[in-house]
Motif scaffolding. Structure first.
Motif, short mmCIF file in Angstrom:
data_model
loop_
_atom_site.label_atom_id
_atom_site.label_comp_id
_atom_site.label_asym_id
_atom_site.label_seq_id
_atom_site.Cartn_x
_atom_site.Cartn_y
_atom_site.Cartn_z
N VAL A 319 25.89 -22.26 -47.77
CA VAL A 319 25.21 -21.65 -48.91
C VAL A 319 24.79 -22.75 -49.87
O VAL A 319 25.61 -23.61 -50.26
CB VAL A 319 26.12 -20.62 -49.62
N ARG A 321 24.00 -23.76 -53.44
CA ARG A 321 24.25 -23.31 -54.81
C ARG A 321 23.57 -24.27 -55.79
O ARG A 321 22.78 -25.12 -55.37
CB ARG A 321 25.74 -23.20 -55.06
N ARG A 322 23.87 -24.13 -57.04
CA ARG A 322 23.14 -24.91 -58.05
C ARG A 322 23.08 -26.41 -57.76
O ARG A 322 21.99 -26.99 -57.79
CB ARG A 322 23.74 -24.66 -59.43
N GLY A 364 18.20 -22.13 -59.30
CA GLY A 364 19.56 -22.56 -59.01
C GLY A 364 20.43 -22.55 -60.25
O GLY A 364 21.59 -22.12 -60.21
N THR A 369 21.22 -18.34 -55.07
CA THR A 369 21.70 -19.07 -53.90
C THR A 369 20.81 -18.75 -52.71
O THR A 369 20.15 -17.71 -52.67
CB THR A 369 23.15 -18.72 -53.56
#
Length: 529
Positions: A319, A321-322, A364, A369
């Motif tokens: 995944v 993510r930011r 993000g 996500t």
């Protein structure tokens, strides 16, 4: 010349190209990686021959030396008689570092060393070449163990190309080389070989319209995705990608060998689908006939989605993510700045294109996500094949490196297959094996539709490309349940990144084609969601 003298696979000291012998400061060659003087005698010939090969990656930079990773006799290079010898080499070509060079993408050379790429060579050896093989000549060494004999490109010799297939038919180990075969694969004997002459970044040999062997020319430690991904897909039951029947690899060189070191993937044997046509030719045929390509694009979108879904089942996903999304957007922005420095035509659009990447980073930061997974990595119309089932091949069917699996679906009477999962060969292997958003593949195909419309001379290329792009995305959505157009920031960022890469490539290599990606740059700069 005994086999043992070649087949240890140890490190050979560097050899400067202009010299017949190694420089005094370097240790001399030993039988650990081949007879003394082998590389030194071949170096002048290879320094002239290698840069002329389509697959040589170091064009435009001088070769300053070679080093030998391994030398293996697949067929003894006898000093008498007319029987040809077959010599397998892995060599490093040492060159000045190109701008932005990243260590580790070559043959496992240590950080701080001169830039070098590792190449796989298959050399035939004869006292004299018969006339049909004259174009294959590399040269005659003036010294060393092959002194005075003709050294030539072995893949152009049917006898030696046939021997390579026999090695794949009969699994086993020879020195650093290991030949493997899928237990269920049936590989007949005596399949006539022919080397494909189309320009490629590797070399391909077709055997009797039954199999095609892809030999990787520039190799790195680690499993090549063009073996790894088709094997994984075959084990999920996916028939959109031809399943490898056999392959061969080399043990890593001593300097990178260790408990977790990976072998070099050297070649993959897969089914050959005679009579198939690649997507690029099909699109150009449709444009020449003033025809529509939306039905084919829709079916191709379905096929792409099926392969993506199968890869997500077969291999790990992650995944984004930011932190990962911000890093992705920053890398795209950095590539844009470098491209604009090289191609001033990009300057008026930099702010708008940077905004596309900032829009992605902002999502993000807002908590959005995305899933990343293994992807094709270099998807375009030239990497897909259509086969007509139960009838004659379509117009333009021919020898385009055709490979495919069996099975129905993907349109009435036709079958789309995806090939060449190596990714972009210029990128480091570790980067090509990294999970990425599937939209990267989609963006590559959308850009390919734009190219086809421009090259095909359509009266309204943007209209043709727009309809085709929409059909492809609709087919993808139908098969996957997710329409890439529903995430416009993600799609726009990846398509922009691809178009920026194309601008640099065309400016350097095909300036007359530069208007094609520049048209996309203008469209993307004005298309903020």
């Amino acid at each position: 010349m005994p086999e043992a003298s070649f087949s240890r696979g140890a490190q050979h000291p560097p050899t400067a190209v202009p010299r017949v012998d190694p420089p005094p400061s370097a240790p001399r060659a030993t039988t650990a990686a081949g007879p003394a003087g082998l590389l030194a005698s071949l170096a002048p010939l290879l320094a002239e021959w290698l840069p002329r090969q389509r697959w040589f990656a170091g064009k435009g930079r001088p070769i300053t030396g070679f080093s030998l990773v391994s030398a293996t006799e697949l067929l003894p290079c006898a000093t008498t008689g007319t029987t040809p010898g077959l010599l397998h080499l892995l060599i490093r070509a040492q060159q000045p570092e190109p701008p932005g060079h990243r260590h580790g993408s070559g043959c496992g050379h240590p950080r701080g060393a001169a830039a070098s790429d590792c190449y796989q060579l298959l050399l035939g050896v004869r006292p004299a070449l018969p006339p049909p093989l004259a174009p294959a000549l590399i040269g005659r060494p003036a010294a060393g163990p092959l002194d005075g004999r003709a050294v030539y490109e072995a893949l152009l010799d049917p006898r030696l190309a046939t021997l390579l297939l026999e090695r794949l038919r009969m699994p086993g180990t020879l020195g650093p080389l290991r030949f493997l075969r899928e237990p269920s694969a049936a590989i007949p004997q005596a399949l006539a070989p022919r080397l494909l002459t189309a320009e490629q970044s590797n070399s391909s040999v077709i055997y009797g319209d039954t199999f095609i062997l892809k030999l990787f020319r520039r190799v790195s430690p680690g499993t090549n995705p063009d073996l790894e991904l088709p094997l994984a897909l075959a084990r999920t039951g996916c028939t959109r990608v031809p399943a490898p029947a056999a392959w061969f690899e080399a043990a890593p060189p001593a300097e990178v060998a260790g408990p977790r070191s990976d072998p070099f993937t050297l070649g993959v044997l897969q089914p050959y689908l005679a009579g198939s046509t690649d997507g690029w030719q099909l699109a150009l045929d449709a444009l020449a006939a003033r025809g529509d390509f939306t039905e084919e694009a829709h079916a191709l979108g379905q096929a792409t989605a099926e392969v993506h879904l199968a890869m997500a089942r077969a291999l790990p996903t992650t995944v984004l993510r930011r932190p990962q999304i911000e890093h992705l957007a920053a890398a795209m922005s950095e590539r844009l700045d470098s491209a604009a420095a090289a191609v001033p035509a990009l300057h008026p659009y930099r702010a708008a294109l940077h905004a596309a990447y900032e829009d992605l980073a902002a999502l993000g930061r807002a908590g959005r996500t995305w899933t990343a997974q293994r992807i094709h990595g270099d998807l375009h119309l030239g990497q897909v094949l259509r086969t007509v089932q139960g009838g004659e091949p379509g117009a333009g069917a021919g020898e385009s490196g055709a490979r495919g699996g069996e099975g129905g679906g993907g349109g009435t009477g036709v079958r789309w297959s995806l090939i060449d999962f190596e990714g972009e060969p210029s990128r480091p292997l570790a980067e090509r094996r990294r999970p990425q958003p599937p939209v990267r593949d989609i963006a590559g195909m959308l850009r390919s539709f734009d190219y086809a419309a421009a090259v095909g001379g359509h009266d309204s290329p943007q209209d043709w490309a727009g309809r085709t792009r929409a059909a492809y995305c609709a087919g993808y959505a139908e098969a996957s349940g997710a329409d890439p157009r529903d995430e416009p920031e993600l799609l726009r960022a990846h398509e922009t990144d691809k178009a920026v890469y194309e601008v640099v490539y065309e400016a350097r290599h095909r300036p007359e084609w530069l208007p094609v990606p520049m048209s996309a740059i203008r469209r993307l700069a004005a298309a903020r969601p």
